[in-house]
Scaffold this motif. Sequence first.
Motif, PDB file in Angstrom:
ATOM      1  N   ALA A  42       0.849  -1.200   0.000  1.00 47.10           N
ATOM      2  CA  ALA A  42       0.000   0.000   0.000  1.00 47.10           C
ATOM      3  C   ALA A  42       0.876   1.239   0.000  1.00 47.10           C
ATOM      4  O   ALA A  42       1.868   1.322   0.737  1.00 47.10           O
ATOM      5  CB  ALA A  42      -0.914   0.004   1.220  1.00 47.10           C
ATOM      6  N   LEU A  43       0.509   2.211  -0.824  1.00 46.24           N
ATOM      7  CA  LEU A  43       1.288   3.437  -0.973  1.00 46.24           C
ATOM      8  C   LEU A  43       0.351   4.619  -0.763  1.00 46.24           C
ATOM      9  O   LEU A  43      -0.582   4.839  -1.537  1.00 46.24           O
ATOM     10  CB  LEU A  43       1.908   3.478  -2.373  1.00 46.24           C
ATOM     11  CG  LEU A  43       2.895   4.603  -2.689  1.00 46.24           C
ATOM     12  CD1 LEU A  43       4.130   4.505  -1.797  1.00 46.24           C
ATOM     13  CD2 LEU A  43       3.296   4.559  -4.157  1.00 46.24           C
ATOM     14  N   LEU A  44       0.591   5.391   0.304  1.00 52.14           N
ATOM     15  CA  LEU A  44      -0.303   6.477   0.701  1.00 52.14           C
ATOM     16  C   LEU A  44       0.444   7.801   0.699  1.00 52.14           C
ATOM     17  O   LEU A  44       1.479   7.940   1.352  1.00 52.14           O
ATOM     18  CB  LEU A  44      -0.858   6.205   2.105  1.00 52.14           C
ATOM     19  CG  LEU A  44      -1.621   7.340   2.790  1.00 52.14           C
ATOM     20  CD1 LEU A  44      -2.895   7.669   2.024  1.00 52.14           C
ATOM     21  CD2 LEU A  44      -1.953   6.972   4.232  1.00 52.14           C
ATOM     22  N   ALA A  45      -0.103   8.792  -0.053  1.00 53.28           N
ATOM     23  CA  ALA A  45       0.468  10.140  -0.084  1.00 53.28           C
ATOM     24  C   ALA A  45      -0.443  11.067   0.702  1.00 53.28           C
ATOM     25  O   ALA A  45      -1.588  11.315   0.310  1.00 53.28           O
ATOM     26  CB  ALA A  45       0.609  10.627  -1.529  1.00 53.28           C
ATOM     27  N   ALA A  46       0.044  11.578   1.829  1.00 55.61           N
ATOM     28  CA  ALA A  46      -0.760  12.458   2.690  1.00 55.61           C
ATOM     29  C   ALA A  46      -0.726  13.894   2.179  1.00 55.61           C
ATOM     30  O   ALA A  46       0.287  14.360   1.663  1.00 55.61           O
ATOM     31  CB  ALA A  46      -0.236  12.409   4.115  1.00 55.61           C
ATOM     32  N   ARG A  47      -1.873  14.570   2.329  1.00 56.32           N
ATOM     33  CA  ARG A  47      -1.964  16.011   2.035  1.00 56.32           C
ATOM     34  C   ARG A  47      -2.893  16.632   3.084  1.00 56.32           C
ATOM     35  O   ARG A  47      -3.870  17.293   2.758  1.00 56.32           O
ATOM     36  CB  ARG A  47      -2.535  16.262   0.636  1.00 56.32           C
ATOM     37  CG  ARG A  47      -1.665  15.820  -0.515  1.00 56.32           C
ATOM     38  CD  ARG A  47      -0.451  16.735  -0.684  1.00 56.32           C
ATOM     39  NE  ARG A  47       0.296  16.352  -1.869  1.00 56.32           N
ATOM     40  CZ  ARG A  47       1.232  15.415  -1.887  1.00 56.32           C
ATOM     41  NH1 ARG A  47       1.536  14.762  -0.777  1.00 56.32           N
ATOM     42  NH2 ARG A  47       1.861  15.123  -2.998  1.00 56.32           N
ATOM     43  N   LEU A  48      -2.603  16.396   4.337  1.00 60.16           N
ATOM     44  CA  LEU A  48      -3.518  16.795   5.404  1.00 60.16           C
ATOM     45  C   LEU A  48      -3.793  18.296   5.372  1.00 60.16           C
ATOM     46  O   LEU A  48      -2.867  19.109   5.234  1.00 60.16           O
ATOM     47  CB  LEU A  48      -2.960  16.374   6.759  1.00 60.16           C
ATOM     48  CG  LEU A  48      -2.965  14.860   7.008  1.00 60.16           C
ATOM     49  CD1 LEU A  48      -2.121  14.504   8.211  1.00 60.16           C
ATOM     50  CD2 LEU A  48      -4.389  14.361   7.180  1.00 60.16           C
ATOM     51  N   GLY A  49      -5.064  18.636   5.506  1.00 60.90           N
ATOM     52  CA  GLY A  49      -5.470  20.028   5.445  1.00 60.90           C
ATOM     53  C   GLY A  49      -5.367  20.622   4.064  1.00 60.90           C
ATOM     54  O   GLY A  49      -5.422  21.845   3.909  1.00 60.90           O
ATOM     55  N   GLY A  50      -5.224  19.770   3.035  1.00 64.90           N
ATOM     56  CA  GLY A  50      -5.088  20.270   1.679  1.00 64.90           C
ATOM     57  C   GLY A  50      -3.737  20.867   1.392  1.00 64.90           C
ATOM     58  O   GLY A  50      -3.559  21.566   0.391  1.00 64.90           O
ATOM     59  N   ASP A  51      -2.755  20.591   2.233  1.00 66.93           N
ATOM     60  CA  ASP A  51      -1.451  21.242   2.136  1.00 66.93           C
ATOM     61  C   ASP A  51      -0.370  20.195   2.327  1.00 66.93           C
ATOM     62  O   ASP A  51      -0.519  19.259   3.113  1.00 66.93           O
ATOM     63  CB  ASP A  51      -1.359  22.323   3.220  1.00 66.93           C
ATOM     64  CG  ASP A  51      -0.116  23.176   3.088  1.00 66.93           C
ATOM     65  OD1 ASP A  51       0.603  23.030   2.090  1.00 66.93           O
ATOM     66  OD2 ASP A  51       0.124  23.991   3.991  1.00 66.93           O
ATOM     67  N   ALA A  52       0.721  20.349   1.618  1.00 64.23           N
ATOM     68  CA  ALA A  52       1.825  19.403   1.747  1.00 64.23           C
ATOM     69  C   ALA A  52       3.018  19.982   2.501  1.00 64.23           C
ATOM     70  O   ALA A  52       4.013  19.293   2.697  1.00 64.23           O
ATOM     71  CB  ALA A  52       2.280  18.957   0.350  1.00 64.23           C
ATOM     72  N   GLU A  53       2.925  21.200   2.953  1.00 61.53           N
ATOM     73  CA  GLU A  53       4.109  21.859   3.488  1.00 61.53           C
ATOM     74  C   GLU A  53       4.564  21.310   4.831  1.00 61.53           C
ATOM     75  O   GLU A  53       5.767  21.214   5.095  1.00 61.53           O
ATOM     76  CB  GLU A  53       3.826  23.361   3.630  1.00 61.53           C
ATOM     77  CG  GLU A  53       3.620  24.078   2.306  1.00 61.53           C
ATOM     78  CD  GLU A  53       4.835  23.979   1.396  1.00 61.53           C
ATOM     79  OE1 GLU A  53       5.951  24.145   1.909  1.00 61.53           O
ATOM     80  OE2 GLU A  53       4.665  23.737   0.193  1.00 61.53           O
ATOM     81  N   ASN A  54       3.632  20.953   5.706  1.00 61.45           N
ATOM     82  CA  ASN A  54       4.010  20.632   7.083  1.00 61.45           C
ATOM     83  C   ASN A  54       3.531  19.262   7.548  1.00 61.45           C
ATOM     84  O   ASN A  54       3.361  19.044   8.738  1.00 61.45           O
ATOM     85  CB  ASN A  54       3.455  21.711   8.019  1.00 61.45           C
ATOM     86  CG  ASN A  54       4.028  23.079   7.711  1.00 61.45           C
ATOM     87  OD1 ASN A  54       5.232  23.284   7.809  1.00 61.45           O
ATOM     88  ND2 ASN A  54       3.177  24.008   7.310  1.00 61.45           N
ATOM     89  N   ASN A  55       3.278  18.354   6.610  1.00 61.65           N
ATOM     90  CA  ASN A  55       2.881  17.000   6.988  1.00 61.65           C
ATOM     91  C   ASN A  55       4.067  16.235   7.578  1.00 61.65           C
ATOM     92  O   ASN A  55       5.214  16.382   7.134  1.00 61.65           O
ATOM     93  CB  ASN A  55       2.362  16.246   5.763  1.00 61.65           C
ATOM     94  CG  ASN A  55       0.930  16.598   5.416  1.00 61.65           C
ATOM     95  OD1 ASN A  55       0.092  15.726   5.295  1.00 61.65           O
ATOM     96  ND2 ASN A  55       0.635  17.875   5.237  1.00 61.65           N
ATOM     97  N   ARG A  56       3.770  15.428   8.577  1.00 61.28           N
ATOM     98  CA  ARG A  56       4.757  14.512   9.142  1.00 61.28           C
ATOM     99  C   ARG A  56       4.190  13.104   9.086  1.00 61.28           C
ATOM    100  O   ARG A  56       2.991  12.902   9.293  1.00 61.28           O
ATOM    101  CB  ARG A  56       5.106  14.877  10.590  1.00 61.28           C
ATOM    102  CG  ARG A  56       5.775  16.240  10.733  1.00 61.28           C
ATOM    103  CD  ARG A  56       6.017  16.585  12.189  1.00 61.28           C
ATOM    104  NE  ARG A  56       6.632  17.900  12.354  1.00 61.28           N
ATOM    105  CZ  ARG A  56       7.952  18.117  12.350  1.00 61.28           C
ATOM    106  NH1 ARG A  56       8.779  17.093  12.225  1.00 61.28           N
ATOM    107  NH2 ARG A  56       8.423  19.331  12.503  1.00 61.28           N
ATOM    108  N   ALA A  57       5.019  12.137   8.806  1.00 60.99           N
ATOM    109  CA  ALA A  57       4.586  10.747   8.692  1.00 60.99           C
ATOM    110  C   ALA A  57       5.357   9.880   9.678  1.00 60.99           C
ATOM    111  O   ALA A  57       6.540  10.141   9.978  1.00 60.99           O
ATOM    112  CB  ALA A  57       4.804  10.240   7.269  1.00 60.99           C
ATOM    113  N   PHE A  58       4.691   8.816  10.176  1.00 56.94           N
ATOM    114  CA  PHE A  58       5.284   7.939  11.186  1.00 56.94           C
ATOM    115  C   PHE A  58       4.850   6.496  10.935  1.00 56.94           C
ATOM    116  O   PHE A  58       3.744   6.233  10.455  1.00 56.94           O
ATOM    117  CB  PHE A  58       4.821   8.325  12.601  1.00 56.94           C
ATOM    118  CG  PHE A  58       4.986   9.780  12.928  1.00 56.94           C
ATOM    119  CD1 PHE A  58       6.155  10.259  13.492  1.00 56.94           C
ATOM    120  CD2 PHE A  58       3.958  10.681  12.663  1.00 56.94           C
ATOM    121  CE1 PHE A  58       6.301  11.598  13.797  1.00 56.94           C
ATOM    122  CE2 PHE A  58       4.085  12.024  12.966  1.00 56.94           C
ATOM    123  CZ  PHE A  58       5.262  12.493  13.531  1.00 56.94           C
TER     124      PHE A  58
END
Length: 777
Positions: free
Chosen positions: A127-143
Motif C-alpha cells: 500500500a502506498l499512501l500520499a498524505a496532504r492533510l489540510g489540503g497542504d503538503a508543506e508541514n505533513n509529518r509521517a510515522f
Amino acid sequence: MKAPQAASPHPTWAYAGKDIVGTGLGSSRLWFTVARGIVTEVYYPRIDIPQIRDLGFIIADDQGFWVELSRLGCYEVSLPAPGVPAVTIIHRHPRFTFTLQICPSQQRDTLLLRYRLEGDKNLRPYALLAARLGGDAENNRAFVGKHNGRTTLWAEQGPFGLALVAANETGASDAWGRCSAGCLEASDGWQDFNRNGRMTWQHDSAGPGAVCLLGELPAHQTTLALGLGTSKESAATLAVASLMEDFSTTWDKQCRAWKEWMKGCQFPDLPAPLREILALSGMVLKTHQDRTYAGATVASLAIPWGESSQSRGGYHLVWCRDLVETAGAMVAMGALEDARDVLRYLIATQQEDGHWLQNQWLGGTPFWQGIQLDEAAFPVLLASALREQGALDGIPITDMVRRALTFIAREGPATGQDRWEEDPGVNTFTVAIAIAALVEGSTFLDGEARQFALLLADNWNARLDDWTVVTDTPLARRLGVSGYYIRTAPADVLVHDGAKSEHILIKNRAIDPDLPANEQIGTDFLQLVRYGLRQPDDPVIVDSLKVVDQLLKTETPNGPVWHRYNGDGYGEHNDGSAFDGSGRGRGWPLLSGERGHYALLAGEDPLPYLKSMAAMTGSAGLLPEQVWDWVAMPEHHLETGKPSGSAMPLVWAHAEFIKLCYSRATGYPVDRPVATWNRYQGRRPEISHTIWGPRYRPRRIEAGSQFTIALRAPARVHWGTNGWQHIQDIDTRDTGIGVHVVDLPLTELDAGESVQFTFYWPDRKEWEGRDYTMQII
C-alpha cells in the motif's frame, strides 16, 4: 530512522478524471474519490478539505518485478447497483488479478478497502499512501508506529491526523509486514521501487513536507481502514474500530442506505442505459453535499489536471451558479429538502450589498474575487422555483430577494465576469438570468419595488438585441446569415453602439487571437429560449445557431459536442499536454444538454442529446467538464469523444443531464421560471418607456416615450430642454430596491428636440459636475 527529505519537492494532486466518487449517508464526514483504479483525494471533515492525494498499491516480487496499479491501465469498475457508491475494481495483469473493494463507514470517519490478490504466488501487494492533510503538503509529518499493539501508518499536520491500519479477515490481527515513511521525490516508497526494484527502505518517520507511507501486505484477502481525525491517535481509534465490523456488513449498510435514498426519486421513463446514468447523476449531486454546512455543494471532487497542479482550490469550492443549477435538478427529482437547504445556505452567505461571491470555501470565505451578475440572480430563481412547488416551508426570503434585486438593478445589465468567469460586458446568458430574477423577484415584493423591477426587466429584454446582436459583419456574410448574438458586448455598448466592434480579450490563450467582440460567438443565447424571452424560431436565434454549429460544434464518435466560444483557451494543448494557464478549449457535455433543451422547445425529441452525453462519460458513467475532441492520444489517456483531463465529475453537467431527462418527460424545461415564461411567452416586449441609468446611458429617446432617470442615491435632477431652456428641479423617489428614480415629462417633445440634465447629490452636498443630453428621435 528518519527519512531524508527532498530539497525541492513538487507535490501535486491526483488525476482529475475520476472513475467514481462517493460518501456514506450516516454520520460519517468523509468523501472519497477513485481514479485510475485506486483511491485518490479523500475529504474530511468538510467536503472542501482534501486530506490525501492518493492511496494505491504496488504489486511486486523479490526479483525486481514491480508494477504500480494506477499505471497499469487495465481495470474494470463496477457498482452493486446504479447510483450506489460501493466500488469494486478489478485490475488485470498477465501475472495477477487484483480485486479491490472500497466502501465508507456510515458511522465513522473511515474509508475501508478490502483486496484479494490472485495469480503468481511470489507476488505481494504494498500500500502506498500520499498524505496532504489540510489540503497542504508543506508541514505533513509521517510515522510508522504502534496503536494498542497494532502497526499503524500515521500522518499528522496541524489539527488533522490520519491512520492506515490493516487486518486479516476477522480484523483480529495486524496484517502489516515491513513499513516505511518517506518524503516525496527523495525517500518515498515509489522512489524505493523505482531505484531498487523492491522495498529496501524502512524509515520510521519523515517530514515536515510532502510525505508518503509504504506498507507491505499479505497476498491473501486483507482489509485496510483509513481513519481521519483531529489527531493521529483519534484517527487510529476510528480505523481500528471500523475493522471490528465485518467488511461485508459495512458494504451492506452502504448499499441499503443509498437504495433507500433512491426510493425518494421518481425517475421518468427512459431507456435502461440512460436510467442508470440518471441514478448515478442523482448520487453525484447527493455525494457533493457537505454535512457541516447543509446545502453547500461543491462544483466537483476533482482538481482539473490535478496531476500537474499544486492549486489548493481545485473545484472543491462553492460556486453560487453551480449550486443553484444543482438545486434545480434536486427540485426536478423531488429532493425538496435538499433544495431548501441550498436556499438556506445561500441566504446565509449573501453579501451585504446583495451579491454572492464568485466562489468560496464552505464557511463563506472568498477564494476568487470576481463579480458575476448571474450569481446575484440565480438564488432568486431558486426561491421562486420552490414556491411554485409549494415547498418554501416558511423560509423568510423577502429580504434576500430585495437585496439581490438591488444589486442587479444597480449594477446590471453589464457584468464584471460572464458565466465562464472571464470577460466583463453584456452577456446574453447573464442578462437572461437577471431579467428572470427581476420578474420572479417582483412577485415577492409590492408597490414601487415590484413596479420598477418589472419595468427594468421589460427594458432590458426589449433592448437586449440592440446590445448583443450584430448584422452585416464579415463573419455574417461569410456564413450566410443576417445577424447573430455575440458572446459578450463590451460594457461601453450601454453608452454607444460602436462598442460592438471593440476588442475583448480572450483569456487562457498563449497568444490572444485579437478578435473584435462582433466576431466572438458563444452558446449563451440559448438561455433566452429556455427562459421564454425568445421563441426557438426567432430569426436571430436560428441564424445564431447556424453560426454556432459552424464554429463551435465538433462531431465525435460519441455524438456532437459544443465549445463554449471561439478562441477558447481553457483545455489541453493540441499535443495532449495539460492546461497550464493556456491551452485550447474542448467540448463541454453540459452544452449538449443545453442544446437538448433548445431542441425540446423547437419540437424535437432531446433523446439524441441525452444519448450523446451518456456516451461521453467515463468508465463508470461520470460526466466530465470537457471531452477530448482532437485526434486520439493514448499516451495522454485521451480518446476522441471521451473525458479529457478536466474535472470529472462536473456536478453542473450531471444536473443538466438530470434536468433534460425530466424536461423530456414534462415537455418543457423543468427549470424555466414560471412568472417570466408567462410574462413574455417568447416575445420581445414592446415598450414606450426609456430608463436612463444607473449603468445604461442612452443618448437618444424616441418621441412620445416616457423617460425615467435611475440613480444609485437620492438626488435632485436639474434639467431643461433644447439647450437648457425651461429649467426645472425634481427630487428622486426611492424604488425600494436601491435605485432612486425621477420621471421627466418629455412625451410632448418632437423629434429633433433635446433634453439636458445633471444632478445635485444632497448627501454629498455636491453637483455631478457633468451635463448629459438626450436627443429626441
